[in-house]
Design a protein around this motif. Structure first.
Motif, mmCIF file in Angstrom:
data_model
loop_
_atom_site.group_PDB
_atom_site.id
_atom_site.type_symbol
_atom_site.label_atom_id
_atom_site.label_comp_id
_atom_site.label_asym_id
_atom_site.label_seq_id
_atom_site.Cartn_x
_atom_site.Cartn_y
_atom_site.Cartn_z
ATOM 1 N N ASN A 84 0.829 -1.208 0.000
ATOM 2 C CA ASN A 84 0.000 0.000 0.000
ATOM 3 C C ASN A 84 0.863 1.257 0.000
ATOM 4 O OD1 ASN A 84 -2.276 -1.600 0.034
ATOM 5 N ND2 ASN A 84 -2.642 -1.382 2.222
ATOM 6 N N HIS A 85 1.968 1.203 0.748
ATOM 7 C CA HIS A 85 2.894 2.336 0.783
ATOM 8 C C HIS A 85 3.527 2.563 -0.592
ATOM 9 C CE1 HIS A 85 5.634 5.252 2.398
ATOM 10 N NE2 HIS A 85 6.697 4.518 2.133
ATOM 11 N N LEU A 86 3.919 1.480 -1.256
ATOM 12 C CA LEU A 86 4.468 1.596 -2.612
ATOM 13 C C LEU A 86 3.429 2.162 -3.580
ATOM 14 C CD1 LEU A 86 6.563 -1.643 -3.235
ATOM 15 C CD2 LEU A 86 7.400 0.700 -3.154
ATOM 16 N N PHE A 87 2.191 1.731 -3.428
ATOM 17 C CA PHE A 87 1.119 2.226 -4.288
ATOM 18 C C PHE A 87 0.967 3.737 -4.152
ATOM 19 C CE2 PHE A 87 -3.325 3.327 -5.039
ATOM 20 C CZ PHE A 87 -3.572 2.732 -6.270
ATOM 21 N N ARG A 88 1.015 4.221 -2.917
ATOM 22 C CA ARG A 88 0.885 5.671 -2.701
ATOM 23 C C ARG A 88 2.092 6.427 -3.273
ATOM 24 N NH1 ARG A 88 -1.088 3.742 2.327
ATOM 25 N NH2 ARG A 88 0.967 4.061 3.279
ATOM 26 N N ILE A 89 3.288 5.866 -3.115
ATOM 27 C CA ILE A 89 4.483 6.519 -3.656
ATOM 28 C C ILE A 89 4.395 6.617 -5.170
ATOM 29 C CG2 ILE A 89 6.971 6.236 -4.037
ATOM 30 C CD1 ILE A 89 7.181 5.099 -1.245
ATOM 31 N N GLU A 90 4.008 5.527 -5.834
ATOM 32 C CA GLU A 90 3.914 5.525 -7.300
ATOM 33 C C GLU A 90 2.846 6.502 -7.776
ATOM 34 O OE1 GLU A 90 2.773 4.715 -11.265
ATOM 35 O OE2 GLU A 90 1.462 4.338 -9.539
ATOM 36 N N GLN A 91 1.690 6.529 -7.114
ATOM 37 C CA GLN A 91 0.623 7.444 -7.493
ATOM 38 C C GLN A 91 1.054 8.898 -7.314
ATOM 39 O OE1 GLN A 91 -1.636 5.899 -9.447
ATOM 40 N NE2 GLN A 91 -3.379 6.665 -8.286
ATOM 41 N N ARG A 92 1.704 9.183 -6.199
ATOM 42 C CA ARG A 92 2.128 10.552 -5.924
ATOM 43 C C ARG A 92 3.142 11.044 -6.957
ATOM 44 N NH1 ARG A 92 3.240 9.912 -0.969
ATOM 45 N NH2 ARG A 92 5.479 9.539 -1.132
ATOM 46 N N ARG A 93 4.100 10.204 -7.285
ATOM 47 C CA ARG A 93 5.123 10.605 -8.260
ATOM 48 C C ARG A 93 4.535 10.761 -9.658
ATOM 49 N NH1 ARG A 93 10.194 6.772 -6.261
ATOM 50 N NH2 ARG A 93 10.605 7.919 -4.335
ATOM 51 N N TYR A 94 3.630 9.869 -10.011
ATOM 52 C CA TYR A 94 3.017 9.956 -11.336
ATOM 53 C C TYR A 94 2.176 11.221 -11.463
ATOM 54 C CZ TYR A 94 -0.292 9.077 -15.111
ATOM 55 O OH TYR A 94 -1.075 9.208 -16.234
ATOM 56 N N LEU A 95 1.343 11.493 -10.465
ATOM 57 C CA LEU A 95 0.484 12.669 -10.522
ATOM 58 C C LEU A 95 1.292 13.960 -10.443
ATOM 59 C CD1 LEU A 95 -2.440 11.439 -8.237
ATOM 60 C CD2 LEU A 95 -2.417 11.593 -10.733
ATOM 61 N N THR A 96 2.371 13.956 -9.652
ATOM 62 C CA THR A 96 3.222 15.142 -9.560
ATOM 63 C C THR A 96 3.877 15.451 -10.902
ATOM 64 O OG1 THR A 96 3.680 14.702 -7.226
ATOM 65 C CG2 THR A 96 5.210 16.142 -8.389
ATOM 66 N N LYS A 97 4.364 14.398 -11.558
ATOM 67 C CA LYS A 97 5.023 14.600 -12.854
ATOM 68 C C LYS A 97 4.028 15.023 -13.926
ATOM 69 C CE LYS A 97 7.950 12.266 -16.261
ATOM 70 N NZ LYS A 97 8.650 11.004 -16.627
ATOM 71 N N LYS A 98 2.827 14.453 -13.883
ATOM 72 C CA LYS A 98 1.831 14.726 -14.930
ATOM 73 C C LYS A 98 1.210 16.101 -14.789
ATOM 74 C CE LYS A 98 -2.313 12.728 -17.063
ATOM 75 N NZ LYS A 98 -1.718 12.652 -18.414
ATOM 76 N N TYR A 99 1.002 16.558 -13.546
ATOM 77 C CA TYR A 99 0.251 17.795 -13.343
ATOM 78 C C TYR A 99 1.076 18.909 -12.690
ATOM 79 C CZ TYR A 99 -3.777 14.829 -14.299
ATOM 80 O OH TYR A 99 -4.666 13.972 -14.886
ATOM 81 N N GLN A 100 2.406 18.761 -12.647
ATOM 82 C CA GLN A 100 3.186 19.793 -11.964
ATOM 83 C C GLN A 100 3.162 21.131 -12.699
ATOM 84 O OE1 GLN A 100 7.343 18.763 -11.794
ATOM 85 N NE2 GLN A 100 7.340 17.850 -13.843
ATOM 86 N N HIS A 101 2.925 21.103 -14.011
ATOM 87 C CA HIS A 101 2.859 22.352 -14.775
ATOM 88 C C HIS A 101 1.436 22.724 -15.161
ATOM 89 C CE1 HIS A 101 7.182 22.295 -14.947
ATOM 90 N NE2 HIS A 101 7.195 21.113 -15.567
ATOM 91 N N ALA A 102 0.454 22.058 -14.576
ATOM 92 C CA ALA A 102 -0.936 22.370 -14.906
ATOM 93 C C ALA A 102 -1.320 23.737 -14.353
ATOM 94 C CB ALA A 102 -1.850 21.287 -14.355
ATOM 95 N N LYS A 103 -2.136 24.448 -15.092
ATOM 96 C CA LYS A 103 -2.576 25.784 -14.661
ATOM 97 C C LYS A 103 -3.760 25.715 -13.709
ATOM 98 C CE LYS A 103 -0.968 28.004 -18.904
ATOM 99 N NZ LYS A 103 -1.347 28.827 -20.088
ATOM 100 N N LEU A 104 -4.435 24.575 -13.684
ATOM 101 C CA LEU A 104 -5.594 24.423 -12.810
ATOM 102 C C LEU A 104 -5.141 24.399 -11.358
ATOM 103 C CD1 LEU A 104 -8.616 23.837 -12.344
ATOM 104 C CD2 LEU A 104 -8.051 21.401 -12.514
ATOM 105 N N GLN A 105 -5.772 25.208 -10.514
ATOM 106 C CA GLN A 105 -5.488 25.264 -9.087
ATOM 107 C C GLN A 105 -6.736 24.858 -8.308
ATOM 108 O OE1 GLN A 105 -3.916 29.013 -7.889
ATOM 109 N NE2 GLN A 105 -2.016 28.825 -9.068
#
Length: 262
Positions: free
Chosen positions: A238-259
């Motif tokens: 479960n901890h690995l799942f959260r780490i993978e999700q967090r990194r994926y979402l951070t990389k995908k949406y780090q430059h998104a303009k939506l706040q």
């Protein structure tokens, strides 16, 4: 090794401390461990502490050594006589040649698991700091392995009803079938199921005489170790799942303009 624009080779520091490896046999990972808990499980049954550290090869050899050396040295029989206060019988049944080797391996297994847990904790923190990409899934010709959220309680219950099923729930099928095989061996040689059926019919004395104490004494440790390992493995997945999700979402949406939050 990688090559720069001038043709010089250099080491990519991003792969120096990988956090997880997905293989045919399951998910092998670095994780935060309590060294004292790891040492405790090595004391309960040599090899169990190394299973918690994902060091499966040495753990398997240690568990095999525990069974064979314990049997040859008659450790369990001596313990039973000691519990009953028959210290003279315990001394007579013990085989010194094998007992000395058993004691040496037993103590070294505890110390080695404690030392490995401390060092793996350091490697775990380095792997987290380096932000190495965590694989989501791997497809092999004979197996599909993936990181998913699991219920630690379900994994523990599976192993409680039959040791090895919790490991199968966590996709560690090699360890699962190894555990199930030895549980059948313990049940057959200790005759615990036969004794239980006789006890159900009200024959208490006959039930106790059927039991083989040497093999019966292995079973509580194996049952407890299987339950704890399945529970901890589910928590770490479960901890690995959260780490993978967090990194994926951070990389995908780090430059998104939506706040979402102002």
């Amino acid at each position: 090794m990688k090559t720069d624009v001038e043709g010089n080779e250099y080491m990519d520091i991003q792969v120096r401390h990988p956090l997880v490896k997905i293989s045919t046999f399951g998910i092998t990972q670095l994780k935060q461990q309590n060294p004292y808990m790891v040492a405790w499980w090595s004391a309960v049954f040599p090899g169990f502490g190394h299973y918690l550290l994902n060091q499966y090869t040495r753990a398997t050899f240690l568990t095999l050594g525990e069974v064979f050396l314990n049997t040859l040295a008659h450790i369990n029989e001596a313990m039973i006589y000691s519990f009953c206060g028959h210290f003279d019988r315990a001394t007579l049944v013990l085989e010194p040649r094998w007992a000395l080797g058993y004691l040496t391996i037993y103590l070294v297994a505890i110390a080695d698991s404690f030392r490995s847990a401390i060092y793996q904790n350091k490697l775990y923190h380095l792997a987290i700091l380096e932000h190495k990409k965590t694989p989501r899934m791997e497809i092999f010709p004979s197996e599909i392995q993936y990181i998913e959220r699991k219920s630690p309680i379900v994994g523990a219950l599976y192993s409680f009803f039959f040791p090895g099923l919790g490991q199968l729930y966590n996709h560690r099928f090699g360890l699962a079938f190894y555990g199930m095989f030895w549980w059948w061996v313990y049940m057959s040689l200790s005759k615990v199921h036969h004794a239980f059926l006789v006890l159900v019919h009200g024959h208490l004395h006959e039930s106790t005489t059927l039991l083989h104490p040497h093999w019966l004494l292995f079973m509580p440790s194996v049952l407890g170790g299987a339950v704890y390992h399945a529970y901890r493995t589910s928590v770490e997945h479960n901890h690995l799942f959260r780490i993978e999700q967090r990194r994926y979402l951070t990389k995908k949406y780090q430059h998104a303009k939506l706040q979402i939050f102002p």
